[in-house]
Design a protein around this motif. Structure first.
Motif: not given
Lengths: 284, 458
Positions: A153, A156-157, A163-168, A170, A179-181, A183-184, B171, B173, B182, B185-187, B314, B316, B324, B328
């Motif tokens: 993860x 990826x960051x 790193x797919x952020x948005x597609x909910x 799946x 996508x490693x979704x 967990x943070x 779906x 954004x 977002x 929130x990954x971190x 990190x 960005x 990203x 979308x």
């Protein structure tokens, strides 16, 4: 039907549950989770029935230790699931449990007859040593899995790819593997730390008991054997990791790497213990 | 009976021109007044040109959605367009053509596309549907809509809902601020206990900070080279509740905050780097390796890209986040193709329904004619009214079943448009306003339409 054969039931349930996951349909995901829990309940029932029939003396058989290890791992994961809501960990950890069950099935049901060497007290210490080491190892196994997820993860960051952020919409399978979704980094690091905090004292006491037993059996605290060297090296790695975390605030990728190295050493020490050089542990 | 849409949007007019129109339609009163003016437009025979109207105004578009009277044809539509154009841009020549004009199927498809957010500046944005609902409610309030616009708007809502649920258009954004939140929130596990440092007072920084506050952040520190500007920025940009989460600090002091900050948002107008590798490296030890997330949304960049090489840091920049979002946008564009098909199907369904309305007066008059004949003839032999009415109704239905089916087909099928005319001639049906608005006929027409008797015949 022998108990080893009984353990094939949860093994096949775990394997079968993965069919539902691999179908990659969201509606089947719940079936996957339910089957895993069903397998865990059956595994627990077999454990308690066996314990009731044979008592604690069966802990001295090698296959039973492997089954017990698989059961402890599941308990640790289920508890983590309750506290951290980390349902996806199941996806990673269940194969390890299934492999354990299969190894247990093929391991001969031979008792380690220690009565000539150990007094009753020593035998109780040995039992506690086994239980503590296995619980500690299970926690470190979990920390190992969590660290692997962390490293993937984090990469990826860091490199900003895949790193797919948005597609909910799946399936959890895609979320976890592609996508490693779920967990943070902070949560993964905190879970890793929890495993270390609980696992390290257990391992410490377990190793201390092992040293005590060694002294009782060989009349010496240390006789240079691979199992002792690897166990102490493992303990040292986790001790350094814990110290660095508490004192210097070590966290993140370095902590994850430490956990991975520590667990690989545990695997090698267990392999030495049971399969490669059983004589080094005093089993033969 | 034509559907007409006249309007201007970000695709057809510059922001300055759009502003002129939206200013004149700013309040509901102004819109009502203009709607009434349009409804009062009459042709040479003093007949109103427009039957129903709704006015849609958003920041990107102003549109007049109308149902024309049966006698209003192409020429009248151009007359309405010129009237609207002159009302808003008296000084501009009509040739400037800021307004687009769409008729019938094209107009319906356009409205459905707008409602489904396929025609928006950012495809798939959700606000537009709410704005169309507001426009519809307003037209109901002003009583400027009727049966056709009611059906049209409800069909548009239905179509938009289908597009949202059956495609992935919404779906993914696509705003930078949303992406930044977002990513964080990954971190981080929870944002509520995190501290954010906002450097600069750029618009993007403001939006991102607002988004972070919405996501539960309570501590945002703002540093700008001119402290007064930062104070003014906070006063202008944040609401009462948001201000409680925001503190303005001296620009010279932001270094002191680096060990305690979790997220740094950089949106300054500086030409060089504000944060360099050497600034962050010593801070990491003080932070005890806690992760640090930096978002550089300024152009040129204000944070040294080398910083991303530091462990647990990190970085960005706007391009990384943009990539990203680009993904979308691509997803949305692909989904828009599927959505376009849905729009097409729904628009055609609506037009078939609307065309079938043309047959209603003919059907009603034809039924009445047959009933009248039967009434006269049967009265000679049957005295009892109840029995007579039953026979009349039954015979009328039997005699006219097949002709009515054909009439409905003819109304929908443009190839058979002459059939209605032939029928009128054959049966000498008087479709004049007076005959149509006789009390009995009026009720019958309304009943036919409202009860959905006019069903689509394919």
């Amino acid at each position: 039907m022998t108990t080893g054969e009984l353990y094939l039931i949860p093994f096949f349930i775990y394997v079968f549950s993965y069919i539902f996951l691999l179908l990659r349909k969201k509606k089947f995901y719940q079936a996957f989770v339910s089957l895993i829990y069903a397998g865990f309940i059956i595994q627990s029932l077999i454990f308690f029935i066996w314990l009731n029939l044979h008592g604690l003396k069966d802990l001295m058989s090698v296959d039973w230790i492997v089954f017990f290890n698989a059961w402890v791992i599941m308990i640790v994961v289920v508890l983590f699931n309750l506290f951290y809501k980390t349902k996806y960990i199941l996806i990673y950890i269940t194969p390890i449990v299934a492999i354990n069950l299969l190894i247990g099935f093929f391991t001969p049901h031979t008792y380690i007859n220690l009565k000539p060497f150990f007094s009753n007290f020593d035998q109780a210490v040995l039992l506690t040593h086994i239980i503590l080491i296995l619980i500690g190892d299970s926690l470190f196994a979990l920390a190992f899995i969590i660290s692997l997820i962390y490293i993937f993860q984090e990469r990826r960051i860091k490199i900003k790819k895949n790193l797919k952020l948005f597609d909910k919409k799946n399936h959890p399978f895609d979320e976890v593997f592609y996508q490693g979704k779920g967990y943070n980094l902070e949560l993964l690091d905190s879970m890793n730390y929890q495993c270390l905090k609980i696992g390290f004292p257990l391992i410490t006491v377990g190793i201390a008991m092992g040293i005590y037993l060694s002294s009782s059996l060989f009349k010496s605290f240390m006789i240079v054997k691979p199992i002792e060297i690897i166990s102490l090296a493992t303990w040292l790695i986790y001790a350094v990791l814990l110290h660095e975390r508490v004192a210097k605030g070590l966290r993140g990728k370095k902590a994850a790497v430490f956990s991975i190295i520590g667990f690989l050493l545990i695997i090698s020490s267990l392999s030495f213990s049971f399969y490669l050089f059983p004589e080094f542990h005093g089993f033969k | 009976m034509d559907i007409l849409i006249i309007g201007l949007s970000h695709k057809s007019a510059e922001i300055g021109d759009r502003e002129v129109v939206s200013k004149k339609l700013l309040t509901p009163e102004l819109r009502q007044e203009f709607a009434k003016k349009l409804l009062n437009l009459k042709d040479a025979g003093d007949r109103p040109l427009i039957k129903e109207i709704a006015i849609l105004t958003t920041c990107n578009r102003s549109e007049f959605i109308m149902d024309l009277s049966p006698w209003a044809v192409g020429k009248e539509a151009h007359f309405i367009k010129d009237y609207i154009s002159e009302y808003f841009f008296a000084k501009k020549s009509v040739d400037d053509d800021l307004f687009y004009m769409l008729l019938n199927l094209e107009a319906v498809k356009h409205l459905f596309s707008v409602a489904s957010s396929l025609d928006s500046m950012v495809i798939g944005e959700p606000q537009i549907l709410g704005q169309i609902k507001d426009a519809y409610n307003e037209s109901c309030e002003f009583k400027t809509n009727g049966q056709v616009l009611n059906k049209l708007f409800h069909k548009a809502f239905y179509c938009a809902k289908r597009v949202r649920t059956e495609t992935k258009i919404a779906s993914s954004p696509v705003s930078v601020s949303y992406a930044a939140v977002e990513l964080s929130k990954k971190i981080f596990n929870s944002l509520s206990d995190k501290k954010i440092l906002l450097l600069g007072t750029g618009e993007m920084g403001k939006l991102t900070a607002k988004h972070f506050i919405k996501s539960g952040v309570h501590n945002i520190y703002i540093a700008n080279r001119t402290k007064e500007k930062a104070c003014h920025f906070v006063e202008e940009s944040f609401g009462m509740n948001e201000k409680n989460c925001v503190d303005v600090i001296d620009f010279s002091e932001y270094y002191k905050l680096l060990p305690h900050t979790d997220i740094i948002l950089c949106s300054t107008g500086s030409e060089g780097y504000v944060l360099r590798y050497d600034d962050i490296m010593p801070v990491i030890k003080l932070r005890k390796q806690r992760p640090l997330f930096l978002i550089d949304i300024s152009v040129p960049r204000n944070i040294d890209p080398e910083i991303n090489k530091i462990s647990n840091v990190y970085l960005y920049d706007i391009d990384d986040i943009g990539k990203m979002i680009e993904d979308n946008l691509e997803i949305r564009k692909k989904e828009a193709e599927t959505a376009g098909e849905l729009v097409e199907i729904n628009a055609k369904e609506f037009m078939e329904w609307k065309n079938s309305l043309n047959a209603v007066p003919v059907i009603v008059l034809l039924r009445n004619k047959v009933k009248d004949i039967l009434e006269v003839e049967l009265s000679k032999y049957i005295g009892e009214k109840k029995e007579k009415d039953l026979i009349i109704n039954s015979l009328t239905n039997k005699i006219l079943h097949e002709p009515i089916t054909l009439i409905k087909k003819a109304a929908v099928d443009s190839n058979e448009a002459n059939m209605l005319e032939t029928l009128k001639t054959l049966f000498n049906l008087d479709l004049s306003k007076e005959t149509l608005h006789k009390k009995g006929n009026d009720n019958a027409i309304n009943k036919e339409c409202e009860k959905g008797k006019i069903k689509l015949v394919k």
